[in-house]
Design a protein around this motif. Structure first.
Motif, mmCIF file in Angstrom:
data_model
loop_
_atom_site.group_PDB
_atom_site.id
_atom_site.type_symbol
_atom_site.label_atom_id
_atom_site.label_comp_id
_atom_site.label_asym_id
_atom_site.label_seq_id
_atom_site.Cartn_x
_atom_site.Cartn_y
_atom_site.Cartn_z
ATOM 1 N N CYS A 134 3.425 -3.010 40.282
ATOM 2 C CA CYS A 134 3.515 -3.868 39.281
ATOM 3 C C CYS A 134 2.290 -4.956 39.315
ATOM 4 O O CYS A 134 2.361 -5.685 40.550
ATOM 5 N N ALA A 135 1.514 -4.927 38.622
ATOM 6 C CA ALA A 135 0.156 -5.942 38.787
ATOM 7 C C ALA A 135 0.443 -7.138 37.856
ATOM 8 O O ALA A 135 -0.148 -8.052 38.158
ATOM 9 N N GLU A 136 1.465 -6.937 36.939
ATOM 10 C CA GLU A 136 1.557 -8.100 36.070
ATOM 11 C C GLU A 136 2.716 -9.237 36.998
ATOM 12 O O GLU A 136 3.164 -8.805 37.933
ATOM 13 N N GLU A 137 2.963 -10.447 36.261
ATOM 14 C CA GLU A 137 3.785 -11.221 37.210
ATOM 15 C C GLU A 137 5.027 -10.755 36.860
ATOM 16 O O GLU A 137 6.357 -10.966 37.781
ATOM 17 N N TYR A 184 10.665 6.126 40.700
ATOM 18 C CA TYR A 184 11.764 5.531 41.559
ATOM 19 C C TYR A 184 12.846 4.999 40.664
ATOM 20 O O TYR A 184 12.511 4.414 39.589
ATOM 21 N N ASP A 185 14.082 4.983 40.862
ATOM 22 C CA ASP A 185 15.052 4.313 40.192
ATOM 23 C C ASP A 185 15.219 2.881 40.533
ATOM 24 O O ASP A 185 14.332 2.253 41.363
ATOM 25 N N LEU A 186 15.885 1.956 39.794
ATOM 26 C CA LEU A 186 15.932 0.767 40.107
ATOM 27 C C LEU A 186 16.567 0.117 41.472
ATOM 28 O O LEU A 186 16.401 -0.945 41.902
ATOM 29 N N ALA A 187 17.105 0.966 42.171
ATOM 30 C CA ALA A 187 17.616 0.821 43.613
ATOM 31 C C ALA A 187 16.615 1.439 44.697
ATOM 32 O O ALA A 187 16.660 1.289 45.704
ATOM 33 N N THR A 228 8.384 13.159 41.556
ATOM 34 C CA THR A 228 6.782 13.243 42.270
ATOM 35 C C THR A 228 6.125 14.192 41.178
ATOM 36 O O THR A 228 5.768 15.200 41.562
ATOM 37 N N PRO A 229 5.646 13.563 40.096
ATOM 38 C CA PRO A 229 4.988 14.463 38.955
ATOM 39 C C PRO A 229 3.719 15.065 39.757
ATOM 40 O O PRO A 229 3.005 14.498 40.550
ATOM 41 N N ARG A 230 3.293 16.294 39.260
ATOM 42 C CA ARG A 230 2.057 16.699 39.549
ATOM 43 C C ARG A 230 1.691 17.012 41.207
ATOM 44 O O ARG A 230 0.749 17.102 41.661
ATOM 45 N N VAL A 267 7.776 3.220 37.815
ATOM 46 C CA VAL A 267 6.687 4.339 37.977
ATOM 47 C C VAL A 267 5.196 3.700 38.479
ATOM 48 O O VAL A 267 4.813 2.802 37.785
ATOM 49 N N CYS A 268 4.793 4.394 39.608
ATOM 50 C CA CYS A 268 3.591 3.958 40.050
ATOM 51 C C CYS A 268 2.466 4.469 38.881
ATOM 52 O O CYS A 268 2.440 5.364 38.652
#
Length: 193
Positions: free
Chosen positions: A88-91, A109-112, A118-120, A101-102
Motif C-alpha cells: 500500500c503506497a497511499e496513507e 492475501y486475505d485480510l488475515a 498467486t496469478p501468473r 493485492v500486491c
C-alpha cells in the motif's frame, strides 16, 4: 530594599552530542525504543469497517493496519512476500474486495494475511502457499488507540500497560475522536522533537 536571590542550581550536563547524530546510536535506539516496545500507531476510528486499512511508519518500517472480516485488527509489514514490493503506497484506504493485492505481481492475501492466490505463477508441486503469509506484527488496542510491537519476542501488552487502564478509566479515551491531524516531517533526531 533588594530581594535576596537564591543561588542558581547547577544543571546537569545534557545528553552527549553523539546521542543526537551518531548513526550507530540511532540504530540502537530504533531497536530498543521503537522496535522493542509497544508504540501507539493510530486510532481504531481510522479503520472502522472490515477492509479498511492505514499505513503507520515506525522508524524505518512501514506497517499495514487492517480491519479484518469479523472486526478484528491485524498488523503486517507493508511488504509482499514475493518480491518485497510495497503493498500500500497511499496513507489509508479500503480493500473493496476484502483482498490485499500486491501491485507488482498480484499476489493476493486475505485480510488475515494468508496468501490465497498467486496469478501468473507457473504451477510447481513444491510450492506451499501456507508458508507465505504476510509478516505479522503484534497489534493490540486499548482506549481506542492501536498499539504495535515490532519485536520478534512476545512482549505482553497488558503487563506493559500496567495500572494505566485503571488510572485513566475516567478519561474514556475510547470515546475520543480525532479533531485535527498535524503531520510534521522534521529533519532532526527524535529526541529533539
Amino acid at each position: 530594599m533588594r530581594k535576596s536571590r537564591r543561588p542558581l542550581k547547577k544543571l546537569e550536563p545534557g545528553l552527549p552530542a553523539g546521542w543526537y547524530r551518531d548513526p550507530a546510536h540511532y540504530e540502537r535506539e530504533l531497536e530498543e525504543f521503537w522496535y522493542g516496545r509497544w508504540i501507539a500507531a493510530g486510532r481504531e476510528e481510522d479503520i472502522p469497517q472490515p477492509g479498511d486499512w492505514r499505513v503507520a511508519r515506525i522508524g524505518t518500517q512501514s506497517i499495514l493496519l487492517v480491519r479484518g472480516q469479523e472486526g478484528s485488527l491485524c498488523a503486517f509489514h507493508n511488504t509482499c512476500r514475493h518480491r518485497g514490493s510495497i503493498l500500500c503506497a497511499e496513507e489509508q484506504g479500503n480493500f473493496a474486495r476484502q483482498r490485499i493485492v500486491c501491485p507488482y505481481h498480484s499476489w493476493t492475501y486475505d485480510l488475515a494475511g494468508k496468501l490465497i492466490a498467486t496469478p501468473r505463477r507457473m504451477q510447481t508441486p513444491d510450492f506451499n502457499m501456507k508458508k507465505f503469509p504476510l509478516y505479522e506484527v503484534q497489534a493490540e488496542c486499548w482506549g481506542g488507540f492501536i498499539f504495535v510491537c515490532l519485536s520478534n519476542k512476545s512482549v505482553h501488552f497488558r503487563s506493559t500497560l500496567g495500572e494505566l487502564p485503571a488510572r485513566f478509566r475516567n478519561y474514556r479515551f475510547e470515546k475520543l475522536r480525532i479533531g485535527k491531524r498535524i503531520v510534521a516531517d522534521v529533519k532532526a533526531n527524535w529526541k529533539i522533537v
